[in-house]
Design a protein around this motif. Structure first.
Motif, mmCIF file in Angstrom:
data_model
loop_
_atom_site.group_PDB
_atom_site.id
_atom_site.type_symbol
_atom_site.label_atom_id
_atom_site.label_comp_id
_atom_site.label_asym_id
_atom_site.label_seq_id
_atom_site.Cartn_x
_atom_site.Cartn_y
_atom_site.Cartn_z
ATOM 1 N N THR A 12 0.834 -1.295 0.044
ATOM 2 C CA THR A 12 0.157 0.061 -0.171
ATOM 3 C C THR A 12 0.848 1.122 0.104
ATOM 4 N N GLY A 13 2.122 1.272 0.441
ATOM 5 C CA GLY A 13 3.127 2.299 0.428
ATOM 6 C C GLY A 13 2.945 3.039 1.756
ATOM 7 N N LYS A 14 1.947 2.609 2.516
ATOM 8 C CA LYS A 14 1.743 3.165 3.995
ATOM 9 C C LYS A 14 3.053 3.196 4.802
ATOM 10 N N SER A 15 3.498 4.061 5.362
ATOM 11 C CA SER A 15 4.966 4.306 6.110
ATOM 12 C C SER A 15 4.451 4.858 7.266
ATOM 13 N N ARG A 16 5.698 4.618 8.107
ATOM 14 C CA ARG A 16 5.615 5.318 9.694
ATOM 15 C C ARG A 16 7.123 5.436 9.954
ATOM 16 N N GLN A 17 7.104 6.483 10.749
ATOM 17 C CA GLN A 17 8.683 6.734 11.146
ATOM 18 C C GLN A 17 8.775 6.292 12.631
ATOM 19 N N ALA A 55 12.299 -12.860 14.985
ATOM 20 C CA ALA A 55 11.334 -13.772 14.794
ATOM 21 C C ALA A 55 9.703 -13.549 14.841
ATOM 22 N N ASP A 56 9.496 -12.969 16.019
ATOM 23 C CA ASP A 56 8.259 -12.189 16.174
ATOM 24 C C ASP A 56 8.466 -10.879 15.537
ATOM 25 N N GLU A 57 7.457 -10.975 14.326
ATOM 26 C CA GLU A 57 7.724 -10.105 13.334
ATOM 27 C C GLU A 57 7.366 -8.672 13.783
ATOM 28 N N ASN A 58 6.705 -8.601 15.079
ATOM 29 C CA ASN A 58 6.101 -7.380 15.548
ATOM 30 C C ASN A 58 7.139 -6.811 16.349
ATOM 31 N N ILE A 59 8.337 -7.101 16.319
ATOM 32 C CA ILE A 59 9.401 -6.817 17.244
ATOM 33 C C ILE A 59 10.664 -6.555 16.172
ATOM 34 N N LEU A 67 22.376 -2.532 21.347
ATOM 35 C CA LEU A 67 21.112 -2.842 20.516
ATOM 36 C C LEU A 67 19.866 -2.629 21.345
ATOM 37 N N PHE A 68 18.907 -2.199 20.397
ATOM 38 C CA PHE A 68 17.663 -1.998 21.105
ATOM 39 C C PHE A 68 16.560 -2.615 20.525
ATOM 40 N N SER A 69 15.259 -2.839 20.887
ATOM 41 C CA SER A 69 13.878 -3.422 20.062
ATOM 42 C C SER A 69 13.062 -2.280 20.444
ATOM 43 N N ALA A 70 12.078 -2.457 19.252
ATOM 44 C CA ALA A 70 10.857 -1.803 19.320
ATOM 45 C C ALA A 70 9.679 -2.592 19.078
ATOM 46 N N ASN A 71 8.805 -2.350 19.616
ATOM 47 C CA ASN A 71 7.472 -2.970 19.427
ATOM 48 C C ASN A 71 6.652 -2.106 18.337
ATOM 49 N N GLY A 117 4.816 0.564 20.751
ATOM 50 C CA GLY A 117 5.658 1.567 20.283
ATOM 51 C C GLY A 117 6.853 1.552 21.370
ATOM 52 N N ASP A 118 6.749 0.641 22.161
ATOM 53 C CA ASP A 118 7.748 0.511 23.381
ATOM 54 C C ASP A 118 9.377 0.059 22.953
ATOM 55 N N ILE A 119 10.104 0.813 23.466
ATOM 56 C CA ILE A 119 11.557 0.653 23.117
ATOM 57 C C ILE A 119 12.435 0.013 24.226
#
Length: 448
Positions: free
Chosen positions: A135-140, A155-159, A168-172, A176-178
């Motif tokens: 769709t081209g929908k994007s988010r910063q 592996a959990d593609e929501n992370i 190293l960091f991870s974002a949900n 939006g949790d980091i």
């Protein structure tokens, strides 16, 4: 080069050549050959990449001999004529707009896709972005002054995992949790002050003789225990001492962190080259590399097991099977067929490269003299048994001259990736003297 871009690069060369009107064949002379090739041969396109809808190919090109390349596009719908992309449209593209040395658009690291390739991550101007390819929908995802790089789906593609500074960091993507996953720190950990035997005796004697002091210490210890239990769990502090951190990477399941620490060589001199033609008008020095034969830096490869809060070294492991055939072109037939014993050498570990399902990791081990290259499966510690990381050799190459060639680098894994079965690794090698594509099954070690 990004494997997805390789076929379109050659298609692009033939397409642009077919569209352009061929000039009369020039008469080659020494004077002509010694000129800048751009003035009489022309320029070739570079850095090709697809649009997300796969209907447009973008590439860098300079057909009009400008000061630098510009971004062009060819639409697969219509006459397929190369068109220059105007600045506003270029800035609106969901790609990083700088040049570099990676495998993605404009030379940057290739964008990271999810397994279904319906979502993509990329970095631009030090921030991370997420885009839905259909769709081209994007988010910063980030907007900070400190650059964030190397985004990848876990592996959990929501992370999403990424690097900020040394850590190293991870974002949900939903909340939006980091979360900070590592805490690398320069220097060494300050040791706890040690008491002398006399001080230990005096302290114990004071507590034994004073009920008030004993009660105060018990209350203080209990308060510290409660405060420690109430604290949120933070990433483990890992001190780098006097070493340089390279390539920290989070495993797809988030359990392991792999990284390399490099210690600079002692006594290695760097050559200085004078530069006489400068903007300042003064002679300036250009720092060059160390001389061949100078002391080399040393490195260690580590696996941090988050679940066990344990750091394990991989660099100290020995390889199984130290025989190899001599593949150098200068060796005679009889010599090439004779197995030779290879003594343990200083080496550097690069990677890892993970399978798509995140269950198998592969590293490249390269000797410091650049004569040996091993591709190895990295077996991580088990979840229930106290085992250490192990290396299983999948491919061993030796060359008395230098291991190299297309798709092979002295400072990384080179071109390699897993196929869709998550068992077959493809890579490039010049084992027979010419560059070819090879595959190896990481379980059976069957190679083609």
């Amino acid at each position: 080069m990004n494997k997805a871009c390789t076929p379109i690069f050659f298609w692009l060369l033939t397409t642009v050549a077919a569209i352009a009107q061929p000039a009369p064949k020039p008469t080659l002379t020494v004077e002509k050959i010694m000129q800048d090739p751009k003035t009489w041969v022309g320029t070739s396109p570079s850095n090709p990449f697809w649009s997300d809808d796969a209907k447009t190919i973008y590439f860098s090109w300079n057909p009009t001999a400008e000061k630098s390349d510009s971004l062009y596009q060819i639409s697969l719908v219509g006459d397929r004529k190369p068109l220059k992309v105007n600045p506003s449209a270029r800035r609106a593209l969901p790609y990083p707009q700088v040049s570099g040395g990676g495998n993605g658009p404009f030379g940057n690291p290739a964008p990271a896709y999810n397994r279904a390739r319906t979502q993509r991550l990329f970095e631009r101007d030090g921030d991370l972005f997420w885009i839905e390819t259909g769709t081209g929908k994007s988010r910063q995802l980030t907007n900070t002054t400190e650059p964030e790089t190397d985004p990848v789906f876990l592996a959990d593609e929501n992370i999403v995992a990424f690097r900020r500074g040394q850590n190293l960091f991870s974002a949900n993507l939903t909340t939006g949790d980091i979360t900070q996953r590592t805490d690398f720190k320069p220097g060494s950990k300050k040791p706890d002050p040690k008491l002398t035997d006399e001080e230990k005796f005096l302290k114990a004697d004071q507590l034994r003789l004073s009920t008030v002091l004993t009660e105060r210490k018990a209350k203080r210890d209990e308060a510290e225990r409660i405060a420690k239990a109430d604290k949120p769990r933070r990433a483990k502090e890992i001190f780098l001492e006097e070493k340089t951190l390279t390539s920290p990477q989070l495993s797809p399941d988030g359990r392991f962190v792999t990284y390399r620490l490099t210690k600079a060589a002692v006594g290695a001199k760097v050559a200085q080259v004078p530069n006489y033609v400068t903007e300042s008008g003064y002679t300036e020095e250009i720092q060059a590399r160390t001389k061949v034969g100078a002391p080399l830096s040393t490195s260690e490869f580590f696996v941090y097991d988050v679940a066990r809060d344990t750091i394990l070294s991989v660099s100290g492991l020995q390889f199984t099977g130290k025989t190899r055939p001599d593949t150098s072109k200068t060796a005679g037939k009889a010599e090439a067929q004779k197995p030779k014993t290879e003594n343990q050498k200083p080496y550097t570990v690069f990677g890892p490269v993970w399978s798509v399902d995140g269950k198998i990791a592969v590293v490249v081990v390269r000797s410091q003299d650049n004569k040996n290259r091993w591709i190895c499966r990295l077996d991580m510690p088990g979840s229930t048994t106290a085992i250490t990381p192990a290396l299983t050799v999948l491919d061993a190459q030796h060359d008395d001259a230098w291991i190299g060639g297309p798709g092979i680098t002295s400072f990384g894994t080179g071109n390699m990736s897993f196929l869709a079965d998550n068992q077959t690794l493809w890579f490039q090698s010049e084992a027979d003297g010419y560059s070819h594509l090879y595959t190896v099954n990481v379980t059976t070690v069957e190679k083609k």
